[in-house]
Design an enzyme around this catalytic site. Sequence first.
Site, PDB file in Angstrom:
ATOM      1  N   GLY A  48       1.173  -1.581  -0.047  1.00 36.83           N
ATOM      2  CA  GLY A  48       0.490   0.182  -0.100  1.00 36.83           C
ATOM      3  C   GLY A  48       0.817   1.198  -0.045  1.00 36.83           C
ATOM      4  O   GLY A  48       0.631   2.302  -0.946  1.00 36.83           O
ATOM      5  N   GLU A 103       4.496   4.039   6.063  1.00 38.69           N
ATOM      6  CA  GLU A 103       2.743   3.506   5.982  1.00 38.69           C
ATOM      7  C   GLU A 103       1.839   3.830   4.783  1.00 38.69           C
ATOM      8  O   GLU A 103       1.888   5.189   4.834  1.00 38.69           O
ATOM      9  CB  GLU A 103       2.665   3.144   7.536  1.00 38.69           C
ATOM     10  CG  GLU A 103       1.134   2.130   7.552  1.00 38.69           C
ATOM     11  CD  GLU A 103       1.132   0.383   7.056  1.00 38.69           C
ATOM     12  OE1 GLU A 103       1.588   0.721   5.661  1.00 38.69           O
ATOM     13  OE2 GLU A 103       0.657   0.361   7.746  1.00 38.69           O
ATOM     14  N   ASP A 104       0.375   3.219   4.661  1.00 42.25           N
ATOM     15  CA  ASP A 104       0.082   3.681   3.810  1.00 42.25           C
ATOM     16  C   ASP A 104      -1.314   4.298   5.498  1.00 42.25           C
ATOM     17  O   ASP A 104      -1.482   5.497   4.707  1.00 42.25           O
ATOM     18  CB  ASP A 104      -0.998   2.943   2.622  1.00 42.25           C
ATOM     19  CG  ASP A 104      -1.357   1.439   3.229  1.00 42.25           C
ATOM     20  OD1 ASP A 104      -1.115   1.069   4.375  1.00 42.25           O
ATOM     21  OD2 ASP A 104      -1.673   0.765   3.004  1.00 42.25           O
ATOM     22  N   ASP A 107      -5.145   2.878  10.512  1.00 41.19           N
ATOM     23  CA  ASP A 107      -6.349   2.628  10.597  1.00 41.19           C
ATOM     24  C   ASP A 107      -7.002   2.598  12.448  1.00 41.19           C
ATOM     25  O   ASP A 107      -6.654   3.189  12.812  1.00 41.19           O
ATOM     26  CB  ASP A 107      -7.182   1.784   9.733  1.00 41.19           C
ATOM     27  CG  ASP A 107      -8.099   1.489   9.997  1.00 41.19           C
ATOM     28  OD1 ASP A 107      -9.200   2.282  10.228  1.00 41.19           O
ATOM     29  OD2 ASP A 107      -9.113   0.256   9.178  1.00 41.19           O
ATOM     30  N   LYS A 135      -6.795   7.332  10.611  1.00 42.08           N
ATOM     31  CA  LYS A 135      -8.132   7.637  10.430  1.00 42.08           C
ATOM     32  C   LYS A 135      -7.914   7.522  12.117  1.00 42.08           C
ATOM     33  O   LYS A 135      -8.972   6.537  13.253  1.00 42.08           O
ATOM     34  CB  LYS A 135      -8.922   6.331   9.893  1.00 42.08           C
ATOM     35  CG  LYS A 135      -9.107   6.048   8.271  1.00 42.08           C
ATOM     36  CD  LYS A 135     -10.087   4.702   8.184  1.00 42.08           C
ATOM     37  CE  LYS A 135     -10.207   4.681   6.597  1.00 42.08           C
ATOM     38  NZ  LYS A 135     -10.535   3.328   6.609  1.00 42.08           N
ATOM     39  N   PHE A 156     -13.852   3.882   3.912  1.00 39.02           N
ATOM     40  CA  PHE A 156     -12.796   2.879   3.482  1.00 39.02           C
ATOM     41  C   PHE A 156     -12.711   3.407   1.955  1.00 39.02           C
ATOM     42  O   PHE A 156     -13.228   4.141   1.654  1.00 39.02           O
ATOM     43  CB  PHE A 156     -13.805   1.945   2.579  1.00 39.02           C
ATOM     44  CG  PHE A 156     -12.706   0.269   2.106  1.00 39.02           C
ATOM     45  CD1 PHE A 156     -11.837   0.124   2.735  1.00 39.02           C
ATOM     46  CD2 PHE A 156     -12.242   0.657   0.439  1.00 39.02           C
ATOM     47  CE1 PHE A 156     -10.912  -0.919   2.161  1.00 39.02           C
ATOM     48  CE2 PHE A 156     -11.676  -0.851  -0.186  1.00 39.02           C
ATOM     49  CZ  PHE A 156     -10.718  -1.163   0.886  1.00 39.02           C
ATOM     50  N   ASP A 163      -5.862  -0.635  -2.271  1.00 40.72           N
ATOM     51  CA  ASP A 163      -6.826  -0.973  -2.911  1.00 40.72           C
ATOM     52  C   ASP A 163      -7.613  -1.084  -2.468  1.00 40.72           C
ATOM     53  O   ASP A 163      -8.299  -1.037  -0.988  1.00 40.72           O
ATOM     54  CB  ASP A 163      -5.567  -2.318  -2.770  1.00 40.72           C
ATOM     55  CG  ASP A 163      -5.735  -4.055  -2.139  1.00 40.72           C
ATOM     56  OD1 ASP A 163      -5.577  -2.866  -1.135  1.00 40.72           O
ATOM     57  OD2 ASP A 163      -5.831  -4.376  -2.325  1.00 40.72           O
ATOM     58  N   ARG A 169      -4.860   0.859  -7.174  1.00 39.43           N
ATOM     59  CA  ARG A 169      -3.790   1.396  -6.251  1.00 39.43           C
ATOM     60  C   ARG A 169      -3.295   1.884  -7.430  1.00 39.43           C
ATOM     61  O   ARG A 169      -2.681   2.971  -6.448  1.00 39.43           O
ATOM     62  CB  ARG A 169      -2.573  -0.163  -6.165  1.00 39.43           C
ATOM     63  CG  ARG A 169      -3.555  -1.051  -5.050  1.00 39.43           C
ATOM     64  CD  ARG A 169      -1.949  -1.931  -4.574  1.00 39.43           C
ATOM     65  NE  ARG A 169      -1.880  -3.010  -4.071  1.00 39.43           N
ATOM     66  CZ  ARG A 169      -2.356  -3.437  -2.847  1.00 39.43           C
ATOM     67  NH1 ARG A 169      -1.985  -1.780  -2.043  1.00 39.43           N
ATOM     68  NH2 ARG A 169      -2.463  -4.442  -1.872  1.00 39.43           N
TER      69      ARG A 169
HETATM   70  P1  5GP Z   1      -5.245  -1.020  10.947  1.00 46.43           P
HETATM   71  O1  5GP Z   1      -4.437  -2.469  11.668  1.00 46.43           O
HETATM   72  O2  5GP Z   1      -3.951   0.229  11.317  1.00 46.43           O
HETATM   73  O3  5GP Z   1      -6.396  -1.693  11.076  1.00 46.43           O
HETATM   74  O4  5GP Z   1      -5.148  -1.378   9.274  1.00 46.43           O
HETATM   75  C1  5GP Z   1      -4.060  -0.739   8.704  1.00 46.43           C
HETATM   76  C2  5GP Z   1      -4.190  -1.926   7.062  1.00 46.43           C
HETATM   77  O5  5GP Z   1      -5.967  -1.416   6.799  1.00 46.43           O
HETATM   78  C3  5GP Z   1      -3.549  -1.268   6.720  1.00 46.43           C
HETATM   79  O6  5GP Z   1      -2.160  -1.402   5.894  1.00 46.43           O
HETATM   80  C4  5GP Z   1      -4.379  -1.075   4.923  1.00 46.43           C
HETATM   81  O7  5GP Z   1      -3.376  -2.613   4.629  1.00 46.43           O
HETATM   82  C5  5GP Z   1      -5.535  -1.315   5.404  1.00 46.43           C
HETATM   83  N1  5GP Z   1      -6.689  -0.429   5.501  1.00 46.43           N
HETATM   84  C6  5GP Z   1      -7.030  -0.119   6.535  1.00 46.43           C
HETATM   85  N2  5GP Z   1      -8.244   1.171   6.327  1.00 46.43           N
HETATM   86  C7  5GP Z   1      -8.416   1.335   4.908  1.00 46.43           C
HETATM   87  C8  5GP Z   1      -9.001   1.793   4.152  1.00 46.43           C
HETATM   88  O8  5GP Z   1      -9.424   2.720   4.463  1.00 46.43           O
HETATM   89  N3  5GP Z   1      -8.193   1.593   2.417  1.00 46.43           N
HETATM   90  C9  5GP Z   1      -7.906   0.392   2.055  1.00 46.43           C
HETATM   91  N4  5GP Z   1      -7.677   0.144   0.764  1.00 46.43           N
HETATM   92  N5  5GP Z   1      -6.989  -0.156   2.742  1.00 46.43           N
HETATM   93  C10 5GP Z   1      -7.185   0.125   4.291  1.00 46.43           C
END
Ligand code: 5GP
Length: 182
Positions: A48, A103-104, A107, A135, A156, A163, A169
Amino acid sequence: MDRVKVNGKFFKKHIGEEQISCKVKKLAEEIDRDMKGRNPLVICVMTGAMFFAADLLREVSIECEITSVKLKSYEGTESSGRVKIDDTLKRSDIEGRQLLIVEDIVDTGLSMSSLLEEISKLSPSDIKVATLLSKPEARVYDVNIDYLAFEIPNYFVVGYGLDFDGYGRGLKDIYILDNNQL
Ligand code: 5GP
């Protein structure tokens, strides 16, 4: 394009490429200022963060080494949603180094907090985190973000590396799921 269809769902533009590029330049200036002389090892979290990292690191002018890591989920009984890092990162590369993780999106914070925990075991001197998106409303695990491009609402998103089941992407802008799917 203000509205796109990705993998069967409609998304609307939320952050445009000019805005992204402007923010990326600002973050690069901050990184240059903060990490001058520290020879950081930059770790791009695949897949990402690939476009964000590529643009950011071409704006950064200090000397830095660049590598990438892929996260994998624990398997079997250990499957708690926590992630492990693949074996590309070796203690000998990390020990005593200034790290910058790119990182992308953060969340819930679960991926980043477990990544930080894993990488800390390899004894870096310091770890900084750069993320394209955050977020805050979704956060469950506390994560300290040093360089943040944009905060977004708890929807999302796709594009600029992110993606939807492997698609979207390559979009130049960042798109948010459209409530109107007609
Ligand atoms: P976390 O562990 O912080 O909940 O989520 C991190 C990962 O979930 C990110 O690196 C990403 O790959 C995916 N992710 C979380 N939110 C989104 C979103 O809104 N869109 C996309 N495409 N991926 C997300």
